[in-house]
Write a protein that holds these residues in place. Structure first.
Motif, PDB file in Angstrom:
ATOM      1  N   SER A   7       0.829  -1.208   0.000  1.00 25.18           N
ATOM      2  CA  SER A   7       0.000   0.000   0.000  1.00 25.18           C
ATOM      3  C   SER A   7       0.862   1.257   0.000  1.00 25.18           C
ATOM      4  O   SER A   7       2.028   1.235   0.394  1.00 25.18           O
ATOM      5  CB  SER A   7      -0.923   0.003   1.230  1.00 25.18           C
ATOM      6  N   THR A   8       0.257   2.361  -0.434  1.00 24.37           N
ATOM      7  CA  THR A   8       0.940   3.652  -0.492  1.00 24.37           C
ATOM      8  C   THR A   8       0.465   4.536   0.648  1.00 24.37           C
ATOM      9  O   THR A   8      -0.737   4.704   0.854  1.00 24.37           O
ATOM     10  CB  THR A   8       0.656   4.359  -1.827  1.00 24.37           C
ATOM     11  N   SER A   9       1.410   5.108   1.379  1.00 21.12           N
ATOM     12  CA  SER A   9       1.056   5.977   2.496  1.00 21.12           C
ATOM     13  C   SER A   9       0.320   7.220   2.017  1.00 21.12           C
ATOM     14  O   SER A   9       0.619   7.763   0.951  1.00 21.12           O
ATOM     15  CB  SER A   9       2.312   6.386   3.265  1.00 21.12           C
ATOM     16  N   LYS A  10      -0.637   7.675   2.825  1.00 23.69           N
ATOM     17  CA  LYS A  10      -1.363   8.901   2.515  1.00 23.69           C
ATOM     18  C   LYS A  10      -0.616  10.139   3.029  1.00 23.69           C
ATOM     19  O   LYS A  10      -1.039  11.257   2.766  1.00 23.69           O
ATOM     20  CB  LYS A  10      -2.761   8.848   3.145  1.00 23.69           C
ATOM     21  N   ARG A  11       0.459   9.921   3.785  1.00 23.17           N
ATOM     22  CA  ARG A  11       1.274  11.045   4.247  1.00 23.17           C
ATOM     23  C   ARG A  11       2.134  11.568   3.114  1.00 23.17           C
ATOM     24  O   ARG A  11       2.616  10.798   2.275  1.00 23.17           O
ATOM     25  CB  ARG A  11       2.176  10.598   5.407  1.00 23.17           C
ATOM     26  N   GLN A  12       2.380  12.856   3.109  1.00 28.34           N
ATOM     27  CA  GLN A  12       3.165  13.455   2.037  1.00 28.34           C
ATOM     28  C   GLN A  12       4.595  12.933   2.007  1.00 28.34           C
ATOM     29  O   GLN A  12       5.195  12.809   0.939  1.00 28.34           O
ATOM     30  CB  GLN A  12       3.166  14.980   2.177  1.00 28.34           C
ATOM     31  N   ASP A  13       5.149  12.602   3.188  1.00 23.93           N
ATOM     32  CA  ASP A  13       6.532  12.121   3.209  1.00 23.93           C
ATOM     33  C   ASP A  13       6.637  10.623   2.951  1.00 23.93           C
ATOM     34  O   ASP A  13       7.736  10.067   2.916  1.00 23.93           O
ATOM     35  CB  ASP A  13       7.211  12.478   4.540  1.00 23.93           C
ATOM     36  N   GLY A  14       5.499   9.952   2.764  1.00 22.47           N
ATOM     37  CA  GLY A  14       5.508   8.539   2.426  1.00 22.47           C
ATOM     38  C   GLY A  14       5.701   7.591   3.599  1.00 22.47           C
ATOM     39  O   GLY A  14       5.709   6.363   3.420  1.00 22.47           O
ATOM     40  N   LYS A  15       5.848   8.133   4.816  1.00 24.47           N
ATOM     41  CA  LYS A  15       6.079   7.267   5.968  1.00 24.47           C
ATOM     42  C   LYS A  15       4.800   6.542   6.373  1.00 24.47           C
ATOM     43  O   LYS A  15       3.688   7.050   6.183  1.00 24.47           O
ATOM     44  CB  LYS A  15       6.637   8.081   7.131  1.00 24.47           C
ATOM     45  N   LYS A  16       4.992   5.347   6.933  1.00 29.56           N
ATOM     46  CA  LYS A  16       3.874   4.497   7.328  1.00 29.56           C
ATOM     47  C   LYS A  16       3.901   4.272   8.840  1.00 29.56           C
ATOM     48  O   LYS A  16       4.852   4.662   9.534  1.00 29.56           O
ATOM     49  CB  LYS A  16       3.948   3.164   6.594  1.00 29.56           C
ATOM     50  N   LEU A  17       2.874   3.636   9.349  1.00 32.36           N
ATOM     51  CA  LEU A  17       2.791   3.344  10.775  1.00 32.36           C
ATOM     52  C   LEU A  17       4.020   2.578  11.253  1.00 32.36           C
ATOM     53  O   LEU A  17       4.543   2.838  12.340  1.00 32.36           O
ATOM     54  CB  LEU A  17       1.512   2.539  11.066  1.00 32.36           C
ATOM     55  N   SER A  18       4.503   1.666  10.442  1.00 26.40           N
ATOM     56  CA  SER A  18       5.667   0.862  10.820  1.00 26.40           C
ATOM     57  C   SER A  18       6.922   1.704  11.038  1.00 26.40           C
ATOM     58  O   SER A  18       7.844   1.269  11.728  1.00 26.40           O
ATOM     59  CB  SER A  18       5.937  -0.205   9.763  1.00 26.40           C
ATOM     60  N   ASP A  19       6.962   2.923  10.470  1.00 28.50           N
ATOM     61  CA  ASP A  19       8.112   3.800  10.654  1.00 28.50           C
ATOM     62  C   ASP A  19       8.141   4.439  12.038  1.00 28.50           C
ATOM     63  O   ASP A  19       9.151   5.016  12.438  1.00 28.50           O
ATOM     64  CB  ASP A  19       8.123   4.901   9.583  1.00 28.50           C
ATOM     65  N   PHE A  20       7.028   4.351  12.762  1.00 27.65           N
ATOM     66  CA  PHE A  20       6.950   4.948  14.096  1.00 27.65           C
ATOM     67  C   PHE A  20       6.562   3.900  15.135  1.00 27.65           C
ATOM     68  O   PHE A  20       5.827   4.188  16.078  1.00 27.65           O
ATOM     69  CB  PHE A  20       5.946   6.107  14.095  1.00 27.65           C
TER      70      PHE A  20
END
Length: 275
Positions: A153-166
């Motif tokens: 899936s593609t992140s909806k955040r502009q920087d492309g980060k996903k939940l797994s990044d945090f």
């Protein structure tokens, strides 16, 4: 194959995936039990259908206080589908930047807290920002995602980060890309999602492990139990005690939140005077 049998078989495969995460489940339980033993709360958050796992953790039979279910109706009230409070609005709002900050503004967070953030895709803005804000406050975050689906899936955040990044720890429901697990002959779109099955199993595994750790630490949890199991009188007592404990824990999240007032200042003064 009969769709019912096929769904059951695929659900068994989800259990295998979850079993392989036993060490991660133990780690999550360790963090959560430490929070609860400190008198604090484990924050639970999920938008959309991830709300199901929040309510599966607490409050219901077989569960106990120590968890703070953060459920925003604007993000999870699905039953009207269309019209006012419909699904379109909820899907729009869960990708509005800044909303997570407005939600957490209501709580006085502590580094003793921990959090479980649930999002099958791990790509919607609000749950991602919730995890990011928790980490910024020094709070450990356990992310419950569907790994294959999130990776595709593609992140909806502009920087492309996903939940797994945090996330300090990631748990996987084991469901496939797109979530739906069955293909019906003559139907070109799959049906019958699996993330709720996997997610419910994961949160209950964590719940059981936390109960064990609390009991071993000499503080067995007050578990909501049915009258036909423990007797009507004790069941009522357990419910009342558990709800009161929840209120006492929740009070700490509100006591000195945000801008100080004469009430919070007087409370702090009293606490400083006590031995």
């Amino acid at each position: 194959m009969n769709p019912t049998i096929e769904y059951i078989n695929r659900s068994r495969a989800l259990l295998t995936t979850i079993e392989q995460q036993a060490d991660a489940i133990q780690q999550a339980a360790q963090w959560f039990s430490q929070t609860i033993l400190a008198g604090r709360m484990v924050h639970l958050f999920g938008s959309g259908h991830s709300r199901i796992m929040v309510e599966e953790m607490w409050p219901r039979y077989g569960s106990f206080p120590g968890f703070n279910p953060i459920v925003e109706l604007s993000l999870s009230f699905h039953n009207l589908v269309v019209g006012a409070n419909g699904q379109r609005q909820a899907m729009f709002l869960e990708n509005v930047p800044g909303l997570a900050d407005r939600i957490l503004r209501n709580f006085d967070l502590s580094e003793q807290d921990s959090a479980l953030v649930i999002s099958s895709s791990g790509c919607n803005v609000v749950p991602i920002e919730m995890a990011e804000l928790f980490q910024q406050r020094g709070i450990r975050v356990v992310a419950l995602i569907t790994k294959e689906h999130a990776e595709a899936s593609t992140s909806k955040r502009q920087d492309g980060k996903k939940l797994s990044d945090f996330a300090d720890l990631i748990l996987d429901t084991g469901a496939p890309v797109g979530d739906a697990m069955l293909t019906i002959p003559g139907l070109d779109t799959p049906v019958a999602p699996g993330s709720t099955v996997g997610g419910a199993v994961l949160v209950n595994c964590i719940k059981a492990e936390v109960a064990r750790l609390l009991t071993e630490a000499g503080h067995p949890p007050t578990v909501l139990s049915a009258g036909n199991v423990v007797g009507t009188e004790r069941a009522v007592s357990l419910f009342e005690s558990a709800y009161d404990e929840h209120a006492h824990r929740l009070a700490k999240l509100y006591e000195r939140v945000g801008v100080p007032s004469y009430v919070s200042e007087s409370t702090e003064s009293v606490s400083q005077q006590q031995p």
